[in-house]
Each structure stands twice: as structure tokens, then as C-alpha cells.
Design a protein around this motif. Structure first.
Motif, PDB file in Angstrom:
ATOM      1  N   ARG A   1       0.765  -1.126  -0.015  1.00  0.00           N
ATOM      2  CA  ARG A   1       0.294  -0.005  -0.082  1.00  0.00           C
ATOM      3  C   ARG A   1       1.011   1.289   0.040  1.00  0.00           C
ATOM      4  O   ARG A   1       1.929   1.161   0.444  1.00  0.00           O
TER       5      ARG A   1
ATOM      6  N   ASN B   1       5.763  -6.357   6.654  1.00  0.00           N
ATOM      7  CA  ASN B   1       6.505  -6.764   8.093  1.00  0.00           C
ATOM      8  C   ASN B   1       7.997  -6.614   7.585  1.00  0.00           C
ATOM      9  O   ASN B   1       8.357  -6.596   6.112  1.00  0.00           O
ATOM     10  N   ARG B   2       9.083  -6.658   8.479  1.00  0.00           N
ATOM     11  CA  ARG B   2      10.501  -6.724   8.249  1.00  0.00           C
ATOM     12  C   ARG B   2      10.898  -7.834   7.279  1.00  0.00           C
ATOM     13  O   ARG B   2      11.858  -7.760   6.349  1.00  0.00           O
ATOM     14  N   GLU B   3      10.616  -8.870   7.433  1.00  0.00           N
ATOM     15  CA  GLU B   3      10.881  -9.962   6.635  1.00  0.00           C
ATOM     16  C   GLU B   3      10.553  -9.802   5.240  1.00  0.00           C
ATOM     17  O   GLU B   3      11.288 -10.249   4.222  1.00  0.00           O
TER      18      GLU B   3
ATOM     19  N   LEU C   1      13.231  -7.630   3.798  1.00  0.00           N
ATOM     20  CA  LEU C   1      14.275  -8.535   3.428  1.00  0.00           C
ATOM     21  C   LEU C   1      14.238  -9.746   2.215  1.00  0.00           C
ATOM     22  O   LEU C   1      15.182  -9.548   1.373  1.00  0.00           O
ATOM     23  N   ARG C   2      13.066  -9.722   2.001  1.00  0.00           N
ATOM     24  CA  ARG C   2      12.678 -10.628   1.004  1.00  0.00           C
ATOM     25  C   ARG C   2      12.907  -9.815  -0.110  1.00  0.00           C
ATOM     26  O   ARG C   2      13.256 -10.323  -1.275  1.00  0.00           O
TER      27      ARG C   2
ATOM     28  N   PRO D   1      18.702  -3.021   3.341  1.00  0.00           N
ATOM     29  CA  PRO D   1      17.901  -2.976   4.324  1.00  0.00           C
ATOM     30  C   PRO D   1      18.235  -2.585   5.721  1.00  0.00           C
ATOM     31  O   PRO D   1      19.499  -3.258   5.990  1.00  0.00           O
TER      32      PRO D   1
ATOM     33  N   LYS E   1      17.457  -0.090   9.750  1.00  0.00           N
ATOM     34  CA  LYS E   1      16.329   0.481  10.340  1.00  0.00           C
ATOM     35  C   LYS E   1      16.537   2.049  10.554  1.00  0.00           C
ATOM     36  O   LYS E   1      17.593   2.577  10.818  1.00  0.00           O
TER      37      LYS E   1
ATOM     38  N   PHE F   1      11.679   0.211   8.862  1.00  0.00           N
ATOM     39  CA  PHE F   1      12.522  -0.629   8.422  1.00  0.00           C
ATOM     40  C   PHE F   1      12.850  -0.476   6.817  1.00  0.00           C
ATOM     41  O   PHE F   1      11.323  -0.588   6.193  1.00  0.00           O
TER      42      PHE F   1
ATOM     43  N   ASN G   1       5.738  -7.575  16.152  1.00  0.00           N
ATOM     44  CA  ASN G   1       5.610  -8.318  14.683  1.00  0.00           C
ATOM     45  C   ASN G   1       5.091  -9.853  15.118  1.00  0.00           C
ATOM     46  O   ASN G   1       5.080 -10.125  16.129  1.00  0.00           O
TER      47      ASN G   1
ATOM     48  N   ARG H   1      16.098 -14.518  11.597  1.00  0.00           N
ATOM     49  CA  ARG H   1      16.669 -13.279  11.024  1.00  0.00           C
ATOM     50  C   ARG H   1      16.133 -12.152  11.928  1.00  0.00           C
ATOM     51  O   ARG H   1      16.722 -11.057  12.100  1.00  0.00           O
ATOM     52  N   GLU H   2      14.544 -12.360  12.294  1.00  0.00           N
ATOM     53  CA  GLU H   2      14.107 -11.269  13.187  1.00  0.00           C
ATOM     54  C   GLU H   2      14.922 -11.264  14.470  1.00  0.00           C
ATOM     55  O   GLU H   2      15.062 -10.370  15.325  1.00  0.00           O
TER      56      GLU H   2
ATOM     57  N   LEU I   1      17.749  -8.990  13.976  1.00  0.00           N
ATOM     58  CA  LEU I   1      17.287  -7.617  13.970  1.00  0.00           C
ATOM     59  C   LEU I   1      16.922  -7.113  15.309  1.00  0.00           C
ATOM     60  O   LEU I   1      17.517  -5.986  15.861  1.00  0.00           O
TER      61      LEU I   1
ATOM     62  N   PRO J   1      22.942  -5.398  10.855  1.00  0.00           N
ATOM     63  CA  PRO J   1      22.581  -6.568  10.065  1.00  0.00           C
ATOM     64  C   PRO J   1      22.374  -6.664   8.591  1.00  0.00           C
ATOM     65  O   PRO J   1      21.818  -5.731   8.022  1.00  0.00           O
TER      66      PRO J   1
ATOM     67  N   PHE K   1      22.726 -14.569   7.653  1.00  0.00           N
ATOM     68  CA  PHE K   1      22.288 -13.292   8.195  1.00  0.00           C
ATOM     69  C   PHE K   1      22.867 -12.828   9.418  1.00  0.00           C
ATOM     70  O   PHE K   1      23.000 -13.779  10.601  1.00  0.00           O
TER      71      PHE K   1
ATOM     72  N   TRP L   1      23.582  -8.068  -0.738  1.00  0.00           N
ATOM     73  CA  TRP L   1      22.772  -7.058  -0.999  1.00  0.00           C
ATOM     74  C   TRP L   1      23.489  -5.682  -1.473  1.00  0.00           C
ATOM     75  O   TRP L   1      23.091  -4.708  -1.884  1.00  0.00           O
TER      76      TRP L   1
ATOM     77  N   ASN M   1      11.916 -19.657   6.581  1.00  0.00           N
ATOM     78  CA  ASN M   1      11.446 -19.246   7.624  1.00  0.00           C
ATOM     79  C   ASN M   1      10.190 -19.341   8.044  1.00  0.00           C
ATOM     80  O   ASN M   1       9.170 -19.356   7.152  1.00  0.00           O
TER      81      ASN M   1
ATOM     82  N   GLU N   1       8.031 -16.745   8.883  1.00  0.00           N
ATOM     83  CA  GLU N   1       7.123 -16.056   8.212  1.00  0.00           C
ATOM     84  C   GLU N   1       6.559 -16.480   6.771  1.00  0.00           C
ATOM     85  O   GLU N   1       5.605 -15.975   6.276  1.00  0.00           O
TER      86      GLU N   1
END
Lengths: 316, 316, 316, 316
Positions: A152, A226-228, A231-232, A248, A250, A257, B226, C227-228, C231, C248, C257, C299, D226, D228
Motif C-alpha cells: 500500500r 513486515n520486516r521479513e 528482507l525478501r 535494508p 532501520k 525498516f 511483529n 533473522r528477526e 534484528l 545486520p 544473516f 545485497w 523461515n 514468516e
């Protein structure tokens, strides 16, 4: 206490200009994961799967990259009228336009920072056709998307010669609230983060690095869940040949993020997730001042030089 | 179009009653991860690390579990005055009280569903002492917490004999917005999800299963950051000997990711994350009607019977 | 085809030297989240909650930081005997020692890269006392931990003057498998990643930047669950005043990671998660050669200069 | 101490039978996210993006659903010869076959539990064509996938009349290691979880609920990266009209995070992530016995009845 204004609801849509329309369109649909809902007059109208409005991004072929305009939706027709009056009271002149694909009449004006902005209320909601409907009736569209799967529209960052002057108009006339700002020792305010309701920011205003230049875009951001997902997204950008500029990581301001890339036209695009929520109606703006506090990323990652210099349009 | 009201800002705090005060306090501090900020008169005042107010939970020793009261913060003193007038106009009588630890004068009244509620504006912000301060100046407190590490107060679910009657008062007098409701075929409305600004819900009103009973609490929820934090909470509850009643799973309404346990006093406590955001000022309430749509969890997980029958106070 | 050797099982434990024993111990227990299980003779013996062995880290007071030794566990007493013979056949001389807290007799030798290493089989398994036991009988200890909550010892990275020479001994005598190596154009091999069974690496050997120096440690890594958690560790380090050196981010080699900090003694410590799995018994080593492929992070994040220069002991 | 055997490397591939070949193929490609690499003789050969072998799933049109065969790859040609001899020594007779698309000669036999199994060594590695190659040379294929995006073959669960008898052959002849088993009070062993190297399980053997029936499949699992991704898979299944049978939740045995659906042919398919790692060469099998410990899910979620009764082929 002056009462807080809740007169604008959200960032409605943005228009990006691109000198490589086809490649930009391919990026936004195949990599960023937006859907094309309409195309006419040299513009494409796109949407993310979680957008409730019919379209949130207008992509327009142009000589050079940049921001065509950014539009804010009022909470009611009455609020729209009041905000236009408040702008005019402050000498910000604009004009009513008929609207565009996806929304009704709008008041178009130039922000003190030089970007064209619109205020509007009438909008067309998205009604998913059979193949696009979600199994969840409270979701505008199936979340199964392509590429990064941007979810969004979230926020925009514009550049301004005069950050405090610009944000004062946005706050006083339109009801934006100042949430955080950055004033390095001995310098003017170089960044301000403003929001309308519960988000940490809907609009960021940061300092134009080139004296006298106006109207430039720093970045446009869509959110993922979400943060994953951020990363994805980093892996997906790399797999699809899109170079990552920053992240990525923060943010310190907003705590979001983030991940930034340039779309083929050169506009900076963010994949964003999170950010703290603001519920206090009397939020005291956080002033970031020292180096220690002032770093742009929470965990100490350095900001690449391009992030401070590149904006669109690129200067000759 | 009637203009939407933005007059209440957020769920301010809740008071839970417990017949096993010491054990409940140990749960909220050591397992749920709240900080004790004050204790007096048989009550403990607690806060989550991400709460900007000084305290969001009051825990009070009592004969039996239940909700002491729940308090909503107005966006301004003026809004507070207007909302009290609107309540009285609708015949909901209350009284002004002097305030409590952490907040100033409040208007105390009984909601149509029987729970005591308060409206207030004056609040005390949390100022972290040295050892509790975060490295991020836009965060009220260090995020290093104990146990589940509940991050901030999020929402409350009360039971009502008359769901639509209750929510109408909450919406019309106080400015809550109806986001979703559940009306099974041939039944009355059995659930309504209401919010104030951008959240999917601040208040859920679901149907009291026992005719004639009023004022009961279904659950109180704090948010974590999260979904991984919800999964982590599940392990922590199990490691610390707290039985999980329901979850982790995804709600259909609000789309939040959830986990429910009973604190030692018997009150149901949720660990919550996510939930979609609502930005449209003219959001059309989603009516869940059919079985297919009406399931309580997004992915089809069945709801345990206790979730429909247990509430506090427990009936004799 | 030569048969692959499965004779060593895993990284058993490492001994870190520190000139600031008390501060290092506080870091490993309060920040990194290890448990102290024993202390004697100027050494602390620590363990992570997911370690099945009694202890995986020995922390020893010393004049300067560095690696005391690193120990590899054989899959059987017979395999231990065979591997010692294989070392001696290649002229790597060592001696049998009696063992230490947590393990039995061991063969102690100096690796070609100068670090002291041990091979052993007899080990003491951890048996959790009541307050430490997990609700899951297949887990050695409750996962409720402090700070970062490091979960289990994972891998070690040593420096070598002669990377290919060192890894050939480790592979041929001990059964390590070469998984990936980095040979920049016109340069010798500057990095080699080796593993024993299904991990992407148990041992990394990278090039000592200072000619003639031997025996230095680049970093020791414990794993967290996802990975969370990495973070989350970044925030916890910042909240607890530990500066992040790098991450990270995602490694290109191993795809793990990562997040690096220096413990108070100066040794580099990693928080690691993931890494691809290797199941093929005839895995073909991946040779990273070009700049495009050779970047250290997946990355594109640049590696800080300190990551290439700092190692322990720090040179005078 | 008897030395542990490391003679089989991993689950190589499985053949699933389906009475609705086209629909099953559409499920595995469009929903589960596998790639079709070859089709011939009424069979499709598929692979996940993270599989290093050319193909890991063979889908074959048949009268009814079930397991065609499951194949284990030996660590070397010599190990293959030794394992075949060990099987024959124990009276498990089989025959050498020429191989199939993707692998060379194999020894085909019927396990004591009735499923056809194969042992082989020669395999064809996947070499990604230009459009499929990953930006990471240590990854067999781009991770950009469709639907759930299953990442690699992980494990299989077969049913057996005699669980301990079956697992003894698998352990003693083939080198599987018993990691965990479930022996309810007063009952025979009803489940055994076996692995080859560092995983918590490559093979699960659970009790056939129907006396005298042999050779049935409980489920086949591919891993995602993972938790997620498992949660994301749940939404994708729902969006694409695939009903979830069980999960997402956390297993007690293996601690894997799981989600089960039935593919259109009726075979149960899992999306799996995590599971603890086993490094100890002398791992002591965990015996789950009591109800408290014996629950199938870590957090207490009840197992649906179908999970204990449904298997393929479905009995008439």
C-alpha cells in the motif's frame, strides 16, 4: 490548548514522471508488484493490492524524472473546503481542477517547497473483479502479488530549501503534525517528519542540497507487511537486476525498516515497513540534534553519499 | 456527508480486578513484561516499554476478576467537554472524578453494555530515568524487556447484551467508527469492531453469552512489534508455565495475529500484532455474514469453546 | 570417487582470551545471553540455552585478547584416533591432554594457521536443573534468556597466512569439506569456507592481512533462531551500549544473516542466523572470483575497513 | 561405542501418484511453486528453486493417490554398495534398476512398512539456464518463485504397522539415526523421527491406523526459509482456494513450524520451516511418553482428527 486538526486523511496518490516510461512501467508492475488498472494520455494508473482506492500511483511519460504531483485526501468535503480556505488565507494560491482517473475535483497548488500538490475528497474505491478478490472481505484484493509485492502507498519525501517554512504551512494550513525534526548544531532544520493521524510520517521534508532548486522528489514509499518482507524484497531486487542503493536497515527517525532503489526513470523508491505509531494528540516533536542522536539509521549504518545528493529531476 | 469525528485519541488505560493480586502482578511484570511504576491503595500501576503515557494498566485486588474500568483519552480538553455533553444528550449519565495516578480529572460513566468507562484528557507522560532510557529519543523507554515483552496497550474487547445498541452510542456520542461487524444469518449482530483513527480496532464489542449479564470483559490486548514476537511469546508462555488458550493464529476480523492466555486472576489477555490500517475517512463497514466469511480465524483454525464462554467476572 | 569423511561432528567449544575478564564476562552473560556454568582458575565456562554440551565457551583472563583454542568433537573415539593419526602423518604434531571442565582427553595441536586446536570425543552433556529445564524435552534448556539470547555455538573464523595450505590440512586430515572460496583475479585464495556435515560453514579461514603474523581470530559466532532475532539483537546491543561494527545484513558466502560487535576484550563476536544447507555429498566448491560475485554481502552493503583489519590479538 | 554410520546423504526425491494429474500438476507448479523440468511417460518431474538436484518430485498419473516411491541418495558409490549389502543381509530383497530422469542406477526395494524405496548415488545436478540463474552463485536457481515458493525437499512421513521394526531396519541397515520417538503409556511405539546428519528428521514413521494396511503415505514436506514464509503460505493457500488442514503451528517433535494441505490428488503436503539441528554424534533419542510431553504441537494446539486418519491411498 489549540485543538489538533484532523482534516486530511492520508496520502492519496502520487504522480511520477519518467523519461523511460516502458521500463518504469515494467519495474512498477513486474518488480515492485503493482497492478496496472488504467492507461491513457501517456499515463499509467497503478495500485497496490492493499490500497483501498482504485489507484495510488500515476506514472507519466516526460522529458525527465520527478514528481508530477502528490495528492492528499481530505476527511470530508467540508474539510476540503476549509483547508483550501486556510491555504488561500496564507497566500498559497491554487486552482480547482476537474479531477482525474480515480478521483473527483481537486484543489491544485504549489507547496512552498515547489512541488505540485492536490487536495481532494471524492475518490473511487477499488472493487476487485472475480479473479482479483481476496478470501478476506476486509481486504481490497488478493495478496498474491508479483515480485516485491508492495502492499500500500505509505509516504513521500520531498526536498525543500526552507524546511521549517514549508512544514509550518503544511501543519498550520493542512493539519499535518510535526513528529520529529533534525536540527544539527549550528545548522538550520534539515529534516522534518510530519503525519496526519497515527503514523510516524506521511510526509517527510528534507533539505534541498542545491541552493535555489525547488520542487524535487527525494523518494516515494510503499509499505510491505513486515520486516521479513523487506528482507525478501532485497533478494528479489537483486534477483531481478535492480541495484539496492541503501538498506535494508532501520531508520532512527520513524523507526521504519527500509530499502531504497532507483526505478529505471531515476526516481528513488522505498520499500518500507513498520515505523512507530503515534496516539498522543499532544505529541511533543522530537528534536534530533547531536551527532549521536542524529544519525540517520538506528544501528549506525552509514548513509551513502548518493542518498544526500540524488533527487529527481536530476540537475543538468 | 456527516463529518467523521476525531475526538477521542486512543485507549488510555484499563483497570483489571484480580482475586490473586500477587500472582497477577507477577504475571504482568515477569511474564507479560510490564514495568511496575507505582503501587498504592491495593492497586499496582504498570506500563509497557512502548507506552508514552506513564501507566496503561491498573491492577486492583478484588473479590473477583473483571474490568474495573477502561479509559479513553480525548484529543483536547475541548473535545472532552463536547463528548461528555454528547453522552449526556443521549441520556448516558456519569460524574466527574478527580483523576488517578497518571491522569487528571475524568468523566466516569457506565457504557450501555455495563462496563465502567472514563473519558479524560490530562495525562502524565513517561520520562525514563537513566537506566530505562532508550538509545532512540523517539522511544519512551528501552525495548529490553522481560518475558513476552508486551510493547504497548492496544485494544479491549467487552461483552454486551445489545451489540448494535452499544456500538451506536460509542460511535455517535464518542466518535468511534464501525469498521467491521458480524451478523450471522438469522441472528442479531454478535460482534462489532470499532476504531478511532487508523487502527482496525481499539474496541471490540461482542455478544454476552448469558442473558441479562452485563459489564463483563472478554479480553485486554497489548501489542508486540511483529508476528515473530507473537510466536516467541508462545514459547515464553509455555516455558514459564502459562497455558495458551487460543493461537497463535490470524484473525479474520482486523487480520491481527493473536495469542490468548488467562492471567492468574482469570482475565483473558492477548498478545497482538498487526491488524490492517484504515485510512479512508469514509470506510464502509465490512459486514461478515456467511459461515464462509464468518469464521473467526483467517486460516480456518477453530475457536475453542472457552473463547465463547469464558469472560470475567466468571459467573457463579 | 574418494569417499567423503564424516569423522568430526561439530565445533565443540572455543576459548577466548580477554584482558578485561569481568567486563567480558558481563557482556557474554548479560548482553549476549549465555549462562555461566562454572568458574575456576581464572576461566569462566559458559553455555547457550540451545547447546547440548555443558559448555561451549571458555573465557580466560589474559594479557591480551585472542583465541585460546578451538575444539572439534569427533563422531566416535575411533574417529578421534584416526584423525590424530592423519594429522601426525601430515607432520602436524600435537600432544594428548587430560581434558578440561566439560570434556575428556583431547589432542592439542597447532593448526598451520597458528591457532591452537583440539580434537576430542568425550563430552559432558548438559542436564538442566529444575528452574532451567525447557517445557520441550528435546531442548536442553528453557529458551527464556537475557539480552540477545544467543542460542548455540555455530562457527569460527580464523586468519591464515596461507589460506589454501591451511584448508587442505583441515580437509584432508580432518574431513572438513571445502564449500566456497574466494580467489580475486590475480590474487591468491583469500577466503575458504569449510563445513563438516550439513551446514554452509563450521570454519572460515580468511587471509591474515599482516605478513608473518599467525594465530589470530577473526570472529566467533553463535546462532540465533531466525533473522528477526538478529534484528532484535541489533536493537538490544544499541540499548545496552554495545556498538555494532557491521550488519545486520546478508552474507554472500553462506548466505547467513549476520551482525558483528566487539566484546569488551576486543574479540569480534557474531550473531548469526540461517545459512544455506548442504546435503550433496559431492558438493562442488563454489569459487567466487569476480568483483560482481565477490562482494562480501549479498545485497551490496560495503564492508567496513575495520572488518578487514581488526583481529585479535590486536598487533602492537 | 559402535560408530555412527554416515552413509546416506539426504532424501533425494519422491514420486507421488495422483488420480487427477492435471490438477495436481497445476497445484505443484502454480500454488506450491515448483518448476516443471521434464514430462514424459505420464509423469512430471519437478524441482524447487533451492534444490541442487535436477528434480526432487516425480508426479505420476495413477488410479489412486499415494507414494510411488521415495529415494535416498548415498554419500558415495561405495556407500551405496555397502547399504545394499546390509539390506540384503537383513533379508530385505530388492533389485537394481537403470535409473530415471535425473538419476542413475538405483536399488529398489520394499521397506518393512510397505513403501517402495530406492537407494542411488549418481544424480544430475541442476544447471540454471540464463533466465533462471540466481544472482548468488551458491544458489542453484533464482529464489523468485510463484505462490508458496517451496524452497527445497525436506522430509517424508510414511505409515507403518510396526514402527519400531521398520525404524530398526532403516537405522541398522541404512544408517538413519533415531532422534525422537513417541511411546504413549501402555501402547507400542506410535511414532519415530529419524535423520541422517544434522536435521531433526529426514524420515518420520508413524503408526498406520488401519490394521494390516501397508505402504501408505502420511505426508511429503518441502521447506521454506523461515516461519514468516509459512505464515505467508497460509494466506496464499487461502487466496488460491486451497483449504488448510492443520497449522500453521509448531511441532513438539522436531520443533518445526508447519502447515498441511491436501493436494488435489489427496496426498498430504507440508510447508515446513526450521526444526532443531542435531550435531551430537551420540544423540540420545528423546522418548516422549506422557500426555503432557506427548502432545503433537508445542503450544497445545489440538490435532485435527483427519490428521490421524487420512493417508494415501485412501482406503475404499
Amino acid at each position: 490548548m489549540t485543538e489538533p486538526l484532523y482534516e486530511l486523511a492520508h496520502l492519496g496518490h502520487a504522480e511520477l514522471l519518467t523519461p523511460v516510461y516502458d521500463r518504469s512501467l515494467a519495474f512498477f508492475t513486474e518488480v515492485y508488484g503493482l497492478d496496472l488498472v488504467h492507461e491513457s494520455g501517456g499515463s499509467a494508473y497503478l495500485r497496490a493490492w492493499g490500497d483501498h482506492d482504485l489507484t495510488t500511483l500515476k506514472l507519466t511519460a516526460a522529458d525527465r524524472a520527478g514528481l508530477g504531483h502528490v495528492a492528499w485526501r481530505a476527511v470530508s468535503p467540508q474539510a476540503l473546503t476549509r483547508r483550501v480556505a486556510a491555504l488561500e488565507e496564507r497566500g498559497v494560491e491554487g486552482e480547482w481542477i476537474d479531477g482525474d482517473f480515480g478521483h473527483g475535483k481537486a484543489y491544485s497548488f504549489i507547496a512552498p517547497s515547489g512541488q505540485r500538490m492536490e487536495l481532494y475528497f471524492e475518490t473511487e474505491k477499488y472493487r476487485a473483479p472475480a479473479g482479483k478478490a481476496s478470501y478476506l472481505p476486509n481486504q481490497p484484493q488478493s495478496s498474491v502479488a508479483r515480485g516485491v509485492g508492495a502492499a500500500r502507498i505509505d509516504h513521500i519525501n520531498v526536498l525543500a530549501n526552507d524546511v521549517p517554512g514549508t512544514r509550518e504551512v503544511m501543519c498550520e494550513a493542512l493539519g499535518f503534525k510535526l513528529r520529529e525534526h533534525l536540527i544539527p548544531p549550528g545548522q538550520p532544520e534539515v529534516g522534518a517528519w510530519l503525519s496526519l493521524m497515527n503514523k510516524a510520517h506521511d510526509l517527510a521534508i528534507t533539505r534541498e542540497p542545491v541552493p535555489g532548486v525547488t520542487g524535487r522528489l527525494h523518494h516515494l514509499a510503499y509499505a510491505v507487511e513486515n520486516r521479513e518482507d523487506v528482507l525478501r524484497a532485497a533478494d528479489i531486487f537483486c534477483e531481478l537486476g535492480v541495484e539496492i542503493e541503501f538498506g535494508p536497515a532501520k531508520h532512527s527517525r520513524t523507526q521504519g525498516f527500509f530499502l531504497y532503489v532507483l526505478e529505471p526513470g531515476g526516481n528513488r523508491i522505498e520499500v518500507f515497513s513498520g515505523g512507530f505509531h503515534i496516539f498522543a494528540p499532544d505529541w511533543e516533536p522530537v528534536t534530533w540534534t547531536t551527532e549521536g542522536q542524529g544519525r540517520s539509521t538506528a544501528w549506525g549504518l552509514e548513509v551513502p553519499a548518493s542518498f544526500h545528493s540524488h533527487a529527481t529531476p536530476v540537475l543538468p
